[in-house]
Design an enzyme around this catalytic site. Structure first.
Site, PDB file in Angstrom:
ATOM      1  N   ARG A 190       0.814  -1.221   0.000  1.00 44.38           N
ATOM      2  CA  ARG A 190       0.000   0.000   0.000  1.00 44.38           C
ATOM      3  C   ARG A 190       0.851   1.278   0.000  1.00 44.38           C
ATOM      4  O   ARG A 190       0.327   2.364  -0.248  1.00 44.38           O
ATOM      5  CB  ARG A 190      -0.942  -0.003   1.213  1.00 44.38           C
TER       6      ARG A 190
ATOM      7  N   HIS B 207      -1.752  -4.042  -5.295  1.00 45.53           N
ATOM      8  CA  HIS B 207      -2.681  -2.965  -4.944  1.00 45.53           C
ATOM      9  C   HIS B 207      -2.732  -1.894  -6.030  1.00 45.53           C
ATOM     10  O   HIS B 207      -3.785  -1.317  -6.290  1.00 45.53           O
ATOM     11  CB  HIS B 207      -2.249  -2.339  -3.609  1.00 45.53           C
TER      12      HIS B 207
ATOM     13  N   ASP C 159     -15.107   1.684  -4.726  1.00 50.81           N
ATOM     14  CA  ASP C 159     -14.703   3.053  -5.038  1.00 50.81           C
ATOM     15  C   ASP C 159     -14.382   3.139  -6.524  1.00 50.81           C
ATOM     16  O   ASP C 159     -14.303   2.126  -7.231  1.00 50.81           O
ATOM     17  CB  ASP C 159     -13.507   3.505  -4.189  1.00 50.81           C
TER      18      ASP C 159
ATOM     19  N   LYS D 226     -16.379   6.773  -3.006  1.00 49.53           N
ATOM     20  CA  LYS D 226     -15.731   6.753  -1.692  1.00 49.53           C
ATOM     21  C   LYS D 226     -14.576   7.738  -1.683  1.00 49.53           C
ATOM     22  O   LYS D 226     -13.760   7.772  -2.595  1.00 49.53           O
ATOM     23  CB  LYS D 226     -15.223   5.339  -1.374  1.00 49.53           C
TER      24      LYS D 226
ATOM     25  N   ARG E  10     -11.257   8.873   0.488  1.00 50.59           N
ATOM     26  CA  ARG E  10     -10.338   8.545   1.577  1.00 50.59           C
ATOM     27  C   ARG E  10      -9.428   9.740   1.811  1.00 50.59           C
ATOM     28  O   ARG E  10      -8.868  10.307   0.876  1.00 50.59           O
ATOM     29  CB  ARG E  10      -9.500   7.311   1.227  1.00 50.59           C
TER      30      ARG E  10
ATOM     31  N   ASP F 231     -13.016  -6.269  -3.252  1.00 48.25           N
ATOM     32  CA  ASP F 231     -11.862  -5.386  -3.145  1.00 48.25           C
ATOM     33  C   ASP F 231     -10.615  -6.239  -3.268  1.00 48.25           C
ATOM     34  O   ASP F 231     -10.671  -7.464  -3.095  1.00 48.25           O
ATOM     35  CB  ASP F 231     -11.873  -4.626  -1.813  1.00 48.25           C
TER      36      ASP F 231
ATOM     37  N   THR G   3      -8.719  -3.615   8.162  1.00 50.62           N
ATOM     38  CA  THR G   3      -9.541  -3.633   9.372  1.00 50.62           C
ATOM     39  C   THR G   3     -11.006  -3.921   9.073  1.00 50.62           C
ATOM     40  O   THR G   3     -11.780  -4.197   9.989  1.00 50.62           O
ATOM     41  CB  THR G   3      -9.454  -2.285  10.105  1.00 50.62           C
TER      42      THR G   3
ATOM     43  N   GLY H 165     -13.145  -1.760   8.148  1.00 50.43           N
ATOM     44  CA  GLY H 165     -13.983  -0.595   8.406  1.00 50.43           C
ATOM     45  C   GLY H 165     -14.588  -0.009   7.153  1.00 50.43           C
ATOM     46  O   GLY H 165     -15.792   0.290   7.096  1.00 50.43           O
TER      47      GLY H 165
END
Length: 314
Positions: free
Chosen positions: A97, A131, A171, A194, A196, A221, A226, A228
């Protein structure tokens, strides 16, 4: 000339490594890891690898830094043991990431990982679902990237009723990947807007572009940390009239209370691959795990025999 196939594994995901070895009918290479009194890691290759074609399997999971150093040391040991070629098999790429300079004075860690792998002695990299696509370009050695899209789609088509389903991209940035799922499943596509504001799991979902009212939602995804952000997406989908909600990802990191969030959510099933093992001692009745061992095994065979890896992605 001697050029045997050897599979070596670090300690991050021994189950996946054992599956790959079993599929290839290739015994796992003998290697030992020792934590020394001064808190360093000693790696020793316990067999002859001179002029061999060696594949080193090590995924990125907790403790990430220990596993990465272990990988570098094993590659270095193989290089100085005169292995002919060393391929780093990274089911989940370390620091994947950290692929851009989006804050002042920070390291682009994914690029540094590529540099360190080459310096340690790796000749090529085999990984899955990066990613961001530019990560492959960070490397000065060849990178083969596999995708789990077909595996996940086949599993859902064989086990779930998708007659009223719509694929939802979490997203705009994931829309291209989500469109692969929609095309493979022959389903319509919706996209969530979305936003971020930091390099974490905190995100704000503003709206959904597409018709989901009264439909079953499939949300995918590339990875879930997490949980969230995805659980917020699930909540909004329910508010917008979605009926059954099924989710999936390639890399299930599931840090913190992610599995608890999934169990408490309206998600009917959460499909993931075994690129990363579940956190030690944790489980969830909602999780369905698909093995990527055969796909990695086929890629290893193709690389070893000088054949195309891209044919495996069709």
């Amino acid at each position: 000339m001697k050029n045997y196939l050897k599979i070596m594994s670090g300690s991050s995901n021994p189950e996946l490594a054992a599956e790959i070895c079993s599929y290839l009918d290739c015994p796992p290479g003998r290697v030992s890891f020792e934590r020394t009194p001064n808190d360093t890691i000693k790696v020793r290759v316990e067999e002859n690898v001179r002029e061999d074609d060696v594949f080193v399997i090590q995924t990125s999971c907790s403790p990430v830094n220990d596993h990465f150093i272990e990988l570098l040391l094993l590659i270095d040991a193989l290089k100085y043991a005169s292995a002919r070629r060393i391929t780093a098999v990274l089911p989940y790429y370390p620091y994947v990431r950290s692929d851009k300079k989006d804050e002042p004075r920070i390291s682009i860690s994914a690029r540094l990982v590529a540099d360190l792998l080459e310096t340690a002695g790796a000749n090529r990299i085999l990984t899955m679902t990066l990613h961001s696509p530019q990560i492959a370009a960070f490397s000065r050695i060849p990178v083969d990237q596999l995708w789990a899209t077909n595996l996940i789609c086949d599993h859902l088509m064989q086990t779930k009723d998708l007659s009223r389903a719509v694929v939802v991209s979490p997203d705009v940035g994931s829309a291209t990947e989500a469109s692969f799922y929609a095309h493979r499943l022959d389903l319509p596509l919706a996209i969530m807007d979305k936003r971020r504001h930091a390099d974490d799991e905190t995100a704000e979902i503003l709206t959904v572009i597409g018709d989901i009212d009264g439909r079953d939602a499939l949300i995918f995804d590339d990875e879930v940390l997490t949980g969230g952000s995805m659980m917020e997406a699930v909540r909004l989908l329910k508010e917008r009239g979605a009926q059954r909600i099924m989710a999936g990802c390639t890399h299930g990191v599931f840090s913190g209370d992610a599995l608890e969030k999934i169990d408490e959510s309206p998600v009917e099933v959460f499909v993931k691959t075994n690129t990363i093992p579940l956190p030690w001692g944790e489980d969830s009745s909602r999780i369905e795990t698909i093995s990527v061992a055969r796909l990695f095994g086929d890629a290893i065979k193709a690389i070893h025999h000088g054949e195309s890896v891209s044919r495996l992605l069709g």
